[in-house]
Motif scaffolding. Structure first.
Motif, PDB file in Angstrom:
ATOM      1  N   GLY A   1      -4.646   2.567  -4.691  1.00 37.92           N
ATOM      2  CA  GLY A   1      -3.717   3.079  -5.688  1.00 37.92           C
ATOM      3  C   GLY A   1      -3.680   2.157  -6.878  1.00 37.92           C
ATOM      4  N   GLY A   2      -2.521   2.069  -7.523  1.00 41.26           N
ATOM      5  CA  GLY A   2      -2.384   1.178  -8.682  1.00 41.26           C
ATOM      6  C   GLY A   2      -1.807  -0.160  -8.267  1.00 41.26           C
ATOM      7  N   GLY A   3      -1.240  -0.890  -9.208  1.00 43.14           N
ATOM      8  CA  GLY A   3      -0.553  -2.151  -8.925  1.00 43.14           C
ATOM      9  C   GLY A   3      -1.371  -3.127  -8.106  1.00 43.14           C
ATOM     10  N   VAL A   4      -0.700  -3.801  -7.198  1.00 38.34           N
ATOM     11  CA  VAL A   4      -1.362  -4.836  -6.395  1.00 38.34           C
ATOM     12  C   VAL A   4      -2.401  -4.206  -5.452  1.00 38.34           C
ATOM     13  N   ASP A   5      -2.126  -2.999  -5.011  1.00 39.54           N
ATOM     14  CA  ASP A   5      -3.056  -2.266  -4.133  1.00 39.54           C
ATOM     15  C   ASP A   5      -4.415  -2.083  -4.838  1.00 39.54           C
ATOM     16  N   GLY A   6      -4.358  -1.610  -6.076  1.00 41.60           N
ATOM     17  CA  GLY A   6      -5.584  -1.425  -6.859  1.00 41.60           C
ATOM     18  C   GLY A   6      -6.314  -2.743  -7.053  1.00 41.60           C
TER      19      GLY A   6
ATOM     20  N   ALA B   1       0.827  -1.211   0.000  1.00 40.13           N
ATOM     21  CA  ALA B   1       0.000   0.000   0.000  1.00 40.13           C
ATOM     22  C   ALA B   1       0.862   1.262   0.000  1.00 40.13           C
ATOM     23  N   ASN B   2       0.219   2.404   0.159  1.00 42.23           N
ATOM     24  CA  ASN B   2       0.957   3.660   0.408  1.00 42.23           C
ATOM     25  C   ASN B   2       0.460   4.222   1.733  1.00 42.23           C
ATOM     26  N   SER B   3       1.129   5.257   2.229  1.00 42.95           N
ATOM     27  CA  SER B   3       0.863   5.694   3.602  1.00 42.95           C
ATOM     28  C   SER B   3      -0.551   6.256   3.813  1.00 42.95           C
TER      29      SER B   3
ATOM     30  N   SER C   1       7.300  -3.136  -3.071  1.00 43.97           N
ATOM     31  CA  SER C   1       8.165  -2.045  -3.563  1.00 43.97           C
ATOM     32  C   SER C   1       8.775  -2.251  -4.947  1.00 43.97           C
ATOM     33  N   THR C   2       8.570  -3.434  -5.547  1.00 47.85           N
ATOM     34  CA  THR C   2       9.289  -3.694  -6.817  1.00 47.85           C
ATOM     35  C   THR C   2       8.527  -3.238  -8.064  1.00 47.85           C
ATOM     36  N   GLY C   3       7.386  -2.574  -7.861  1.00 44.08           N
ATOM     37  CA  GLY C   3       6.629  -2.047  -9.006  1.00 44.08           C
ATOM     38  C   GLY C   3       6.802  -0.546  -9.074  1.00 44.08           C
TER      39      GLY C   3
HETATM   40  N1  AR6 Z   1      -0.887  -9.992  -7.551  1.00 43.48           N
HETATM   41  C1  AR6 Z   1       0.414 -10.120  -7.153  1.00 43.48           C
HETATM   42  N2  AR6 Z   1       1.360  -9.205  -7.428  1.00 43.48           N
HETATM   43  C2  AR6 Z   1       0.989  -8.126  -8.154  1.00 43.48           C
HETATM   44  C3  AR6 Z   1      -0.334  -7.917  -8.614  1.00 43.48           C
HETATM   45  C4  AR6 Z   1      -1.294  -8.923  -8.280  1.00 43.48           C
HETATM   46  N3  AR6 Z   1      -2.567  -8.832  -8.649  1.00 43.48           N
HETATM   47  N4  AR6 Z   1      -0.368  -6.758  -9.304  1.00 43.48           N
HETATM   48  C5  AR6 Z   1       0.886  -6.243  -9.294  1.00 43.48           C
HETATM   49  N5  AR6 Z   1       1.711  -7.074  -8.611  1.00 43.48           N
HETATM   50  P1  AR6 Z   1       3.230  -2.325  -6.935  1.00 43.48           P
HETATM   51  P2  AR6 Z   1       4.927  -0.953  -4.955  1.00 43.48           P
HETATM   52  C6  AR6 Z   1       3.152  -6.959  -8.327  1.00 43.48           C
HETATM   53  O1  AR6 Z   1       3.483  -1.287  -7.960  1.00 43.48           O
HETATM   54  O2  AR6 Z   1       6.092  -0.998  -5.886  1.00 43.48           O
HETATM   55  C7  AR6 Z   1       0.410   1.500  -5.485  1.00 43.48           C
HETATM   56  O3  AR6 Z   1      -0.158   2.517  -6.254  1.00 43.48           O
HETATM   57  C8  AR6 Z   1       3.983  -6.085  -9.235  1.00 43.48           C
HETATM   58  O4  AR6 Z   1       4.325  -6.790 -10.417  1.00 43.48           O
HETATM   59  O5  AR6 Z   1       1.854  -2.853  -6.794  1.00 43.48           O
HETATM   60  O6  AR6 Z   1       5.140  -1.381  -3.532  1.00 43.48           O
HETATM   61  C9  AR6 Z   1       0.324   1.776  -3.994  1.00 43.48           C
HETATM   62  O7  AR6 Z   1      -0.844   2.475  -3.659  1.00 43.48           O
HETATM   63  C10 AR6 Z   1       5.199  -5.809  -8.364  1.00 43.48           C
HETATM   64  O8  AR6 Z   1       6.151  -6.875  -8.480  1.00 43.48           O
HETATM   65  O9  AR6 Z   1       3.662  -1.823  -5.446  1.00 43.48           O
HETATM   66  C11 AR6 Z   1       1.553   2.597  -3.753  1.00 43.48           C
HETATM   67  O10 AR6 Z   1       1.336   3.959  -4.040  1.00 43.48           O
HETATM   68  C12 AR6 Z   1       4.641  -5.844  -6.944  1.00 43.48           C
HETATM   69  O11 AR6 Z   1       3.305  -6.349  -7.053  1.00 43.48           O
HETATM   70  C13 AR6 Z   1       2.568   2.028  -4.725  1.00 43.48           C
HETATM   71  O12 AR6 Z   1       1.796   1.452  -5.777  1.00 43.48           O
HETATM   72  C14 AR6 Z   1       4.591  -4.495  -6.280  1.00 43.48           C
HETATM   73  O13 AR6 Z   1       4.240  -3.504  -7.243  1.00 43.48           O
HETATM   74  C15 AR6 Z   1       3.373   0.922  -4.095  1.00 43.48           C
HETATM   75  O14 AR6 Z   1       4.375   0.528  -4.988  1.00 43.48           O
END
Ligand code: AR6
Length: 173
Positions: free
Chosen positions: A31-36, A24-26, A122-124
């Motif tokens: 947000g996007g990515g896994v959070d979304g 997540a974020n603070s 953190s890897t996205g």
């Molecule tokens: N299942 C498993 N892993 C996933 C999925 C999924 N459905 N979708 C993406 N990933 P990120 P961060 C992977 O960007 O870098 C958000 O906007 C992805 O490939 O989701 O920690 C939050 O609100 C990557 O390897 O998270 C924050 O603002 C990993 O999840 C910010 O992004 C993490 O990527 C956090 O950034």
């Protein structure tokens, strides 16, 4: 090889573990990515609880973790943790990332959770180099399991092939 650590390539929202962890974020407001993906699949109950947590304690600091229901997810709980933004590696990113994993595991134990799934925090969007992040994650989880005997299984769920292959090597699978 540690039989209490599992590796899966796929979508963490499908995991039927007691808890899944959200990167997540603070603000905890999604947000996007896994959070979304987690908020979309879990529905509004998760955001509602996040709002209550923020009202109670203020923002969630980097490395900290909080827990909510899993809403409509197969997992009963979501543990939300805030990973560090990669800033070149000299700003304690490794320590903060390790804290994400250990604080999530401590919170899991406090809720008597026995199975948990982590994404590659953190890897996205936050840009942490995947190999370095994988080393931190595997080290801290392995160390945690040396002293804990309650958790049955910790899964690393990798969305992409690169992370999956890095973990496969590190976990000697
Ligand atoms: N299942 C498993 N892993 C996933 C999925 C999924 N459905 N979708 C993406 N990933 P990120 P961060 C992977 O960007 O870098 C958000 O906007 C992805 O490939 O989701 O920690 C939050 O609100 C990557 O390897 O998270 C924050 O603002 C990993 O999840 C910010 O992004 C993490 O990527 C956090 O950034």
């Amino acid at each position: 090889m540690n039989t209490r650590i599992g590796l899966i390539q796929g979508d963490i929202t499908k995991m039927q573990t007691d808890a899944i962890v959200n990167a997540a974020n603070s603000s905890l407001m999604g947000g996007g990515g896994v959070d979304g993906a987690i908020h979309r699949a879990g529905g509004p109950a998760i955001l509602e609880e996040c709002r209550m947590i923020i009202a109670r304690q203020g923002s969630c600091k980097t490395g900290d973790a909080v827990i909510t229901t899993g809403g409509m997810l197969p997992a009963r709980y979501v543990i939300h943790t805030v990973g560090p933004v990669w800033n070149g590696g000299k700003k304690n990113e490794d320590e903060m990332l390790a804290n994400c994993y250990s604080n999530s595991l401590k919170l899991a134990l406090a809720h008597r959770i026995t199975t948990i799934a982590f994404p590659n925090i953190s890897t996205g969007i936050y840009g942490y180099p995947k190999r370095e992040a994988a080393k931190v994650a595997v080290n801290i989880v392995s160390r945690f399991l040396e002293t804990d005997h309650f958790l049955d299984k910790v899964h690393f769920v990798c969305f992409d092939e690169e992370n999956h292959s890095l973990y496969k090597t590190l976990l000697q699978l």
